[in-house]
Enzyme design. Structure first.
Site: not given
Ligand code: DOR
Length: 440
Positions: A95, A182, A308
């Site tokens: 992402n 997810h 994460d």
């Molecule tokens: O808390 C999160 N932050 N969960 C996710 O799935 C994405 C992540 C992010 O990219 O900041």
């Protein structure tokens, strides 16, 4: 190349199932001996008295933010944070901006990781183009690229269309890749800031019900049954999801799952001060959920601890919780939290904890050079940790570019002394080894 003697440690090797006192000699990038009377006259000594020698940690879930948000993290800064945390391999989430949905981007991430050379950077590819859930990403090209992508996810979002998820699984199953989800039904989760329950009502924050995760996990398990695709569930946060994974495994469905240190450490009670650093996706859940996640890790229903690691800029986190982006940093805390929250209270044996942090995720990703066994001829990707060391979380000391954690000041037990990546110390005596960095 140089030689290193890791002296006097307790070698805990989940891949071999052994736990014994031994020296480990590393030469030319490989383990060249494990035992007592090693011929090590030319080797530099890395002291491991009272310490544990284990396979280097492997993170299935890390946001390195490059390309696109180099103000929050770069592949270089995340690699340093990872090495400091005891990691020798990390899976980079797609992402980014642009999204890692093509061979060009995953190759760039992979090559940047190699250029930094502190950990193995394993890029994950997006499932859908732009993570929009509408058209498949260039999955085949990413798999065939130099990065050899094996794991695909739209992480940050769940794939909302069941038909699209089915098609993606059918495609990915064709080369035995991993579809990683997810799990979040966005129609149920929309606008949610925290776990939906009594506390969200009291705090006046819109909730995300557990069912948003549970429904998508159940759907994906059904689709994995249908397609035969390998399914991996990211950051499992709810008791019922753990139960679904347990049942699916018993049925022989090819499902694996991970849990994060924040979900086994904290609950929705942490949101009572409205600290934006407690906002994370999926949200911190209830005490029952936290305990069930721990029991899932203990019995292996949940295969791995994954960070994460989600760095965010100070100015974005430093605003009202409702507007702050979700996520917290994790690379430099995961080992300490695992030892403090899981091993110290007796929920997991040290061997099992190291399995969930290293051996299991390495196997899951097919990383034969990581996760052990620690034996002659094996690549020397190792961590040496002091399980008794006590320290306090100090965000200012992070190697990560970002500081977003609600755990500042928390006392932890267990600290990295040395990390060796491909036979070289990336961390020595608790410090990221600039000497090695400069030599690259
Ligand atoms: O808390 C999160 N932050 N969960 C996710 O799935 C994405 C992540 C992010 O990219 O900041």
């Amino acid at each position: 190349m140089s030689a290193y003697l890791i002296r006097g440690g307790r070698v805990v090797d989940p891949a071999a199932g052994t736990d014994r006192r031994a020296d480990v000699l590393v030469r030319d990038g490989l383990v060249s001996g494990v035992g007592d009377d090693l011929d090590a006259a030319d080797a530099e000594v890395l002291e491991a008295q009272g310490a544990v020698v284990a396979p280097g940690l492997v993170d299935l879930h890390c946001h390195m933010r490059e390309p696109g948000r180099e103000d929050e993290e770069t592949i270089a800064s995340a690699s340093r944070a990872a090495a400091a945390g005891g990691y020798t391999a990390v899976c980079a989430m797609p992402n980014t901006d642009p999204v890692a949905d093509s061979a060009a981007i995953v190759e760039k991430v992979w090559a940047a990781g190699r250029a930094v050379g502190l950990v193995e950077v394993v890029p994950a590819g997006a499932i859908s183009r732009g993570r929009q859930g509408l058209r498949l990403a260039d999955i085949g090209e990413m798999a065939r690229s130099a990065a050899q992508v094996r794991i695909f996810t739209d992480d940050g979002h769940g794939v909302q269309s069941s038909l699209f998820a089915r098609r993606a699984m059918e495609y990915i199953a064709g080369f035995d890749g991993i579809y990683a989800e997810h799990c979040e039904d966005e129609s149920l989760a929309a606008g949610g800031q925290m776990h939906e329950g009594e506390r969200s009502a009291v705090l006046g924050l819109r909730g995300i019900p557990s069912e948003a995760e549970e429904l998508m996990a159940a759907r994906d398990i059904a689709l994995a049954r249908l397609t035969g695709c390998r399914l991996h569930l990211l950051h499992v946060s709810c008791a019922r999801t753990v139960e679904l994974v347990r049942q699916a495994k018993a049925e022989g469905i090819r499902v694996t799952a991970e849990a994060t240190p924040h979900h086994f450490t904290l609950t929705d009670a942490a949101l009572e001060g409205y600290d934006p650093n407690t906002k994370v996706q999926p949200p911190l859940r209830t005490e029952t959920d936290r305990r069930t996640v721990i029991s899932g890790l203990a019995d292996g229903t949940l295969d791995a601890v994954a960070t994460d690691h989600a760095p965010h800029a100070l100015e974005e986190k430093d605003q009202e919780l409702t507007f702050a982006p979700p996520g917290m940093v994790g690379l430099e805390l995961a080992l300490g939290l695992t030892l403090t929250e899981l091993v110290e209270p007796g929920h997991l044996e040290l061997m099992d904890a190291l399995d969930r942090l290293s051996t299991a995720p390495a196997r899951l990703l097919g990383l034969g050079d990581h996760g052990g066994p620690i034996e002659t001829g094996a690549p020397a990707n190792l961590v040496v940790l002091d399980p008794a060391a006590r320290w306090e979380v100090d965000p200012d000391a992070f190697h990560s570019k970002s500081r977003n954690t609600p755990l500042a000041g928390r006392p932890l037990r267990g600290r990295v002394l040395h990390t060796l990546f491909k036979g070289r110390p990336t961390v020595r005596d608790g410090r990221v080894s600039d000497r090695e960095l400069a030599a690259r």
